[in-house]
Write a protein that holds these residues in place. Sequence first.
Motif, PDB file in Angstrom:
ATOM      1  N   CYS A  30     -11.495   7.333  -3.480  1.00  0.00           N
ATOM      2  CA  CYS A  30     -11.297   7.049  -4.909  1.00  0.00           C
ATOM      3  C   CYS A  30     -12.098   5.829  -5.349  1.00  0.00           C
ATOM      4  O   CYS A  30     -12.642   5.806  -6.459  1.00  0.00           O
ATOM      5  CB  CYS A  30      -9.821   6.803  -5.212  1.00  0.00           C
ATOM      6  SG  CYS A  30      -8.782   8.256  -5.117  1.00  0.00           S
ATOM      7  N   LEU A  31     -12.136   4.830  -4.490  1.00  0.00           N
ATOM      8  CA  LEU A  31     -12.849   3.591  -4.809  1.00  0.00           C
ATOM      9  C   LEU A  31     -14.327   3.659  -4.452  1.00  0.00           C
ATOM     10  O   LEU A  31     -15.079   2.742  -4.747  1.00  0.00           O
ATOM     11  CB  LEU A  31     -12.205   2.413  -4.058  1.00  0.00           C
ATOM     12  CG  LEU A  31     -10.798   2.044  -4.502  1.00  0.00           C
ATOM     13  CD1 LEU A  31     -10.191   1.046  -3.527  1.00  0.00           C
ATOM     14  CD2 LEU A  31     -10.814   1.484  -5.916  1.00  0.00           C
ATOM     15  N   CYS A  38     -11.748  -0.498   2.777  1.00  0.00           N
ATOM     16  CA  CYS A  38     -10.434  -0.242   2.203  1.00  0.00           C
ATOM     17  C   CYS A  38      -9.347  -0.950   3.017  1.00  0.00           C
ATOM     18  O   CYS A  38      -8.450  -1.573   2.452  1.00  0.00           O
ATOM     19  CB  CYS A  38     -10.184   1.262   2.127  1.00  0.00           C
ATOM     20  SG  CYS A  38      -8.795   1.707   1.069  1.00  0.00           S
ATOM     21  N   LEU A  47      -5.414  -4.650  -2.371  1.00  0.00           N
ATOM     22  CA  LEU A  47      -5.043  -3.264  -2.620  1.00  0.00           C
ATOM     23  C   LEU A  47      -3.648  -3.048  -2.051  1.00  0.00           C
ATOM     24  O   LEU A  47      -3.402  -3.272  -0.867  1.00  0.00           O
ATOM     25  CB  LEU A  47      -6.041  -2.306  -1.956  1.00  0.00           C
ATOM     26  CG  LEU A  47      -5.809  -0.820  -2.174  1.00  0.00           C
ATOM     27  CD1 LEU A  47      -5.931  -0.454  -3.656  1.00  0.00           C
ATOM     28  CD2 LEU A  47      -6.805  -0.007  -1.363  1.00  0.00           C
ATOM     29  N   PRO A  63      -5.370   2.146  -6.571  1.00  0.00           N
ATOM     30  CA  PRO A  63      -6.815   1.963  -6.760  1.00  0.00           C
ATOM     31  C   PRO A  63      -7.186   1.614  -8.213  1.00  0.00           C
ATOM     32  O   PRO A  63      -8.007   0.729  -8.445  1.00  0.00           O
ATOM     33  CB  PRO A  63      -7.403   3.319  -6.342  1.00  0.00           C
ATOM     34  CG  PRO A  63      -6.425   3.852  -5.353  1.00  0.00           C
ATOM     35  CD  PRO A  63      -5.082   3.425  -5.896  1.00  0.00           C
ATOM     36  N   TYR A  66      -6.226  -2.005  -8.857  1.00  0.00           N
ATOM     37  CA  TYR A  66      -7.206  -2.897  -8.217  1.00  0.00           C
ATOM     38  C   TYR A  66      -8.451  -3.024  -9.085  1.00  0.00           C
ATOM     39  O   TYR A  66      -8.943  -4.131  -9.339  1.00  0.00           O
ATOM     40  CB  TYR A  66      -7.558  -2.369  -6.822  1.00  0.00           C
ATOM     41  CG  TYR A  66      -8.783  -3.012  -6.238  1.00  0.00           C
ATOM     42  CD1 TYR A  66      -8.741  -4.311  -5.741  1.00  0.00           C
ATOM     43  CD2 TYR A  66      -9.998  -2.336  -6.191  1.00  0.00           C
ATOM     44  CE1 TYR A  66      -9.871  -4.912  -5.218  1.00  0.00           C
ATOM     45  CE2 TYR A  66     -11.127  -2.927  -5.662  1.00  0.00           C
ATOM     46  CZ  TYR A  66     -11.065  -4.211  -5.176  1.00  0.00           C
ATOM     47  OH  TYR A  66     -12.191  -4.805  -4.673  1.00  0.00           O
ATOM     48  N   LEU A  67      -8.961  -1.893  -9.563  1.00  0.00           N
ATOM     49  CA  LEU A  67     -10.161  -1.927 -10.411  1.00  0.00           C
ATOM     50  C   LEU A  67      -9.902  -2.669 -11.711  1.00  0.00           C
ATOM     51  O   LEU A  67     -10.767  -3.425 -12.174  1.00  0.00           O
ATOM     52  CB  LEU A  67     -10.642  -0.506 -10.703  1.00  0.00           C
ATOM     53  CG  LEU A  67     -11.235   0.232  -9.507  1.00  0.00           C
ATOM     54  CD1 LEU A  67     -11.587   1.658  -9.900  1.00  0.00           C
ATOM     55  CD2 LEU A  67     -12.461  -0.488  -8.984  1.00  0.00           C
ATOM     56  N   ARG A  70     -10.042  -6.349 -10.944  1.00  0.00           N
ATOM     57  CA  ARG A  70     -11.421  -6.778 -10.695  1.00  0.00           C
ATOM     58  C   ARG A  70     -12.216  -6.871 -11.987  1.00  0.00           C
ATOM     59  O   ARG A  70     -12.986  -7.811 -12.196  1.00  0.00           O
ATOM     60  CB  ARG A  70     -12.119  -5.819  -9.733  1.00  0.00           C
ATOM     61  CG  ARG A  70     -11.636  -5.883  -8.297  1.00  0.00           C
ATOM     62  CD  ARG A  70     -11.896  -7.241  -7.658  1.00  0.00           C
ATOM     63  NE  ARG A  70     -13.253  -7.695  -7.819  1.00  0.00           N
ATOM     64  CZ  ARG A  70     -14.215  -7.616  -6.879  1.00  0.00           C
ATOM     65  NH1 ARG A  70     -13.929  -7.139  -5.720  1.00  0.00           N
ATOM     66  NH2 ARG A  70     -15.426  -8.039  -7.134  1.00  0.00           N
TER      67      ARG A  70
END
Length: 77
Positions: A30-31, A38, A47, A63, A66-67, A70
């Motif tokens: 996914c990332l 990961c 994560l 995920p 996390y994005l 960021r």
Amino acid sequence: MGTAIVDAVRPVEAAFPAPVLLTVEEAAYCLRVGRTTCFALIRTGELESLMVGGLRRVPADAPAAYLARRRAEQQAA
């Protein structure tokens, strides 16, 4: 004949809900990062993950969270 096969497959796919937990490999996919990266994100706490029995699992929304963090960090810098 081809449509009968497609129609027969779709109900089976629709019967399964979206996963709540991902494997580390699925989260890495996914990332678009590697499995080792990961695991490093998990180890540092960036994560979210949890243990289910003896298996490491990542919540399906982790995920994206996390994005989002960021992106917010980069916009603030």
